[in-house]
Design an enzyme around this catalytic site. Structure first.
Site, PDB file in Angstrom:
ATOM      1  N   ASN A  96       0.864  -1.181   0.000  1.00  0.00           N
ATOM      2  CA  ASN A  96       0.000   0.000   0.000  1.00  0.00           C
ATOM      3  C   ASN A  96       0.904   1.235   0.000  1.00  0.00           C
ATOM      4  O   ASN A  96       1.518   1.553   1.016  1.00  0.00           O
ATOM      5  CB  ASN A  96      -0.891  -0.030   1.248  1.00  0.00           C
ATOM      6  CG  ASN A  96      -1.735   1.220   1.391  1.00  0.00           C
ATOM      7  OD1 ASN A  96      -1.776   2.061   0.495  1.00  0.00           O
ATOM      8  ND2 ASN A  96      -2.401   1.354   2.529  1.00  0.00           N
ATOM      9  N   TRP A  97       0.974   1.887  -1.144  1.00  0.00           N
ATOM     10  CA  TRP A  97       1.892   3.034  -1.270  1.00  0.00           C
ATOM     11  C   TRP A  97       1.341   4.276  -0.600  1.00  0.00           C
ATOM     12  O   TRP A  97       2.047   5.277  -0.480  1.00  0.00           O
ATOM     13  CB  TRP A  97       2.155   3.328  -2.749  1.00  0.00           C
ATOM     14  CG  TRP A  97       2.917   2.262  -3.479  1.00  0.00           C
ATOM     15  CD1 TRP A  97       3.273   1.013  -2.999  1.00  0.00           C
ATOM     16  CD2 TRP A  97       3.430   2.324  -4.817  1.00  0.00           C
ATOM     17  NE1 TRP A  97       3.962   0.313  -3.964  1.00  0.00           N
ATOM     18  CE2 TRP A  97       4.078   1.097  -5.092  1.00  0.00           C
ATOM     19  CE3 TRP A  97       3.402   3.298  -5.813  1.00  0.00           C
ATOM     20  CZ2 TRP A  97       4.686   0.824  -6.318  1.00  0.00           C
ATOM     21  CZ3 TRP A  97       4.013   3.029  -7.036  1.00  0.00           C
ATOM     22  CH2 TRP A  97       4.648   1.803  -7.278  1.00  0.00           C
ATOM     23  N   LYS A  98       0.078   4.260  -0.216  1.00  0.00           N
ATOM     24  CA  LYS A  98      -0.565   5.437   0.388  1.00  0.00           C
ATOM     25  C   LYS A  98      -0.351   6.665  -0.518  1.00  0.00           C
ATOM     26  O   LYS A  98      -0.324   6.507  -1.739  1.00  0.00           O
ATOM     27  CB  LYS A  98      -0.053   5.649   1.819  1.00  0.00           C
ATOM     28  CG  LYS A  98      -0.188   4.353   2.646  1.00  0.00           C
ATOM     29  CD  LYS A  98       0.025   4.531   4.111  1.00  0.00           C
ATOM     30  CE  LYS A  98      -0.116   3.175   4.813  1.00  0.00           C
ATOM     31  NZ  LYS A  98       0.027   3.246   6.248  1.00  0.00           N
ATOM     32  N   HIS A 131      -9.228   0.791   5.044  1.00  0.00           N
ATOM     33  CA  HIS A 131      -7.962   1.041   5.736  1.00  0.00           C
ATOM     34  C   HIS A 131      -8.227   1.961   6.929  1.00  0.00           C
ATOM     35  O   HIS A 131      -9.077   2.863   6.842  1.00  0.00           O
ATOM     36  CB  HIS A 131      -6.952   1.677   4.773  1.00  0.00           C
ATOM     37  CG  HIS A 131      -5.574   1.702   5.349  1.00  0.00           C
ATOM     38  ND1 HIS A 131      -5.187   2.647   6.259  1.00  0.00           N
ATOM     39  CD2 HIS A 131      -4.527   0.860   5.189  1.00  0.00           C
ATOM     40  CE1 HIS A 131      -3.935   2.393   6.630  1.00  0.00           C
ATOM     41  NE2 HIS A 131      -3.511   1.315   5.995  1.00  0.00           N
ATOM     42  N   GLU A 171      -6.761   4.444   7.969  1.00  0.00           N
ATOM     43  CA  GLU A 171      -6.634   5.872   7.659  1.00  0.00           C
ATOM     44  C   GLU A 171      -7.912   6.397   6.997  1.00  0.00           C
ATOM     45  O   GLU A 171      -8.300   7.545   7.201  1.00  0.00           O
ATOM     46  CB  GLU A 171      -5.392   6.098   6.770  1.00  0.00           C
ATOM     47  CG  GLU A 171      -4.115   5.938   7.588  1.00  0.00           C
ATOM     48  CD  GLU A 171      -2.915   5.391   6.828  1.00  0.00           C
ATOM     49  OE1 GLU A 171      -2.898   5.437   5.597  1.00  0.00           O
ATOM     50  OE2 GLU A 171      -1.983   4.893   7.509  1.00  0.00           O
ATOM     51  N   GLU A 217      -4.826  -5.049  10.571  1.00  0.00           N
ATOM     52  CA  GLU A 217      -3.835  -3.993  10.756  1.00  0.00           C
ATOM     53  C   GLU A 217      -4.107  -3.266  12.070  1.00  0.00           C
ATOM     54  O   GLU A 217      -4.939  -2.342  12.108  1.00  0.00           O
ATOM     55  CB  GLU A 217      -3.907  -2.983   9.610  1.00  0.00           C
ATOM     56  CG  GLU A 217      -3.586  -3.564   8.253  1.00  0.00           C
ATOM     57  CD  GLU A 217      -3.038  -2.502   7.300  1.00  0.00           C
ATOM     58  OE1 GLU A 217      -1.987  -2.755   6.711  1.00  0.00           O
ATOM     59  OE2 GLU A 217      -3.619  -1.419   7.181  1.00  0.00           O
ATOM     60  N   GLY A 223       2.957   2.343  10.759  1.00  0.00           N
ATOM     61  CA  GLY A 223       3.897   3.453  10.601  1.00  0.00           C
ATOM     62  C   GLY A 223       4.591   3.850  11.890  1.00  0.00           C
ATOM     63  O   GLY A 223       5.212   4.906  11.964  1.00  0.00           O
ATOM     64  N   SER A 252       4.007  -2.053  10.281  1.00  0.00           N
ATOM     65  CA  SER A 252       5.466  -2.109  10.464  1.00  0.00           C
ATOM     66  C   SER A 252       6.056  -3.472  10.108  1.00  0.00           C
ATOM     67  O   SER A 252       7.001  -3.936  10.757  1.00  0.00           O
ATOM     68  CB  SER A 252       5.844  -1.697  11.893  1.00  0.00           C
ATOM     69  OG  SER A 252       5.395  -0.381  12.152  1.00  0.00           O
ATOM     70  N   GLY A 289       3.205  -1.141   4.227  1.00  0.00           N
ATOM     71  CA  GLY A 289       3.198   0.290   3.937  1.00  0.00           C
ATOM     72  C   GLY A 289       4.594   0.765   3.572  1.00  0.00           C
ATOM     73  O   GLY A 289       5.066   0.582   2.448  1.00  0.00           O
ATOM     74  N   GLY A 290       5.295   1.333   4.535  1.00  0.00           N
ATOM     75  CA  GLY A 290       6.611   1.937   4.300  1.00  0.00           C
ATOM     76  C   GLY A 290       7.574   1.049   3.511  1.00  0.00           C
ATOM     77  O   GLY A 290       8.204   1.503   2.543  1.00  0.00           O
TER      78      GLY A 290
END
Ligand code: 13P
Length: 249
Positions: free
Chosen positions: A9-11, A94, A96, A166, A172, A212, A233-234
């Site tokens: 997920n590149w957000k 998600h 977010e 998640e 993150g 993470s 993510g990251g």
């Protein structure tokens, strides 16, 4: 046998040209068999990345979509639009989206039904925040997210889904859920699905862990019985790390 999946997920990261390069690098480096590798870039990148992924093993996902078909919904993107660009998956719910854009379980349920109706595979996210974890209320939170977000689906429709657990406190933050903590919730989700539908539905469901997750902890997480991969993510923004995670089964 359920599918092993690693999804990135590149957000809201990378410019379109950078995203196309990253996708290309991932395609070149990925050679792991028996794992479905998925990338979810921002909407603005999808047309170009869709071309990069032609004839590759890497699949394309969106990060969100509208619950409507077409029409006067300024700023929204429909499932049909995504489908026409060879998008196969869509992340729905998600944390977010839930917290910053106030997407409720009932909105998410509508999005999931719409996604399924156009042939997209929803990756439905569930997970508790820190307060809910610390108060011990996390099973209830996840139960509600399942009951109100997806358990209204028929067995046939439900069996197309992917679920991602998640925990919000792990996203993150560098603070990963321990493999034992993650496995506990994954097993709970699988049990709920088995009770609601059938044992075979729950056994065939891929449940991904997100929060993470990186090359250094993926192996231990993926070794757990009910963890079928990751929503990253990251670490998905680095081709080497992302492809490395896909080798961690
Ligand atoms: P991080 O891997 O950066 O913690 O993000 C997880 C996530 O939110 C994936 O959807």
């Amino acid at each position: 046998m359920r599918k092993k999946i690693v999804a990135g997920n590149w957000k809201m990261n990378t410019l379109p040209t950078e995203g196309a390069s990253l996708a290309k690098e991932i395609v070149e480096k990925f050679d792991t068999k028996d794992v479905d590798l998925i990338i979810a870039p921002p909407f603005t990148h999808i047309g170009a990345i869709s071309k990069v992924l032609i004839n590759s093993q890497v699949k394309l996902s969106a990060q969100n979509m509208a619950k409507e078909d077409f029409g006067a919904f300024t700023g929204e993107i429909s499932g049909e639009m995504l489908k026409s660009l060879d998008v196969e998956y869509v992340i729905i719910g998600h944390s977010e989206r839930r917290s910053y854009y106030e997407e409720t379980n009932s909105i998410l349920f509508a999005k999931i039904r719409k996604a399924l109706s156009v042939g997209l595979i929803p990756i439905y996210c569930v997970g508790e925040n820190l307060e809910e974890r610390e108060s011990g209320n996390y099973f209830n939170v996840i139960k509600n997210q399942l009951e109100d977000g997806v358990f209204g689906l028929s067995k046939e429709d439900f069996s197309k889904l992917v679920i991602a657990y998640e925990p919000v406190w792990a996203i993150g933050t560098g603070r990963t859920a321990s493999p034992v903590q993650a496995q506990e919730v994954h097993a709970f989700i699988r049990k709920m699905v088995g009770d609601k539908y059938e044992l075979s539905t729950s056994e065939n469901l891929s449940i991904l862990y997100g929060g993470s997750c990186k090359p250094s902890n993926a192996k231990e997480l993926f070794s757990k019985e009910d963890i079928d991969g990751g929503l990253i993510g990251g670490a998905a923004l680095n081709a080497n790390d992302f492809v490395e995670i896909a080798k961690s089964f």
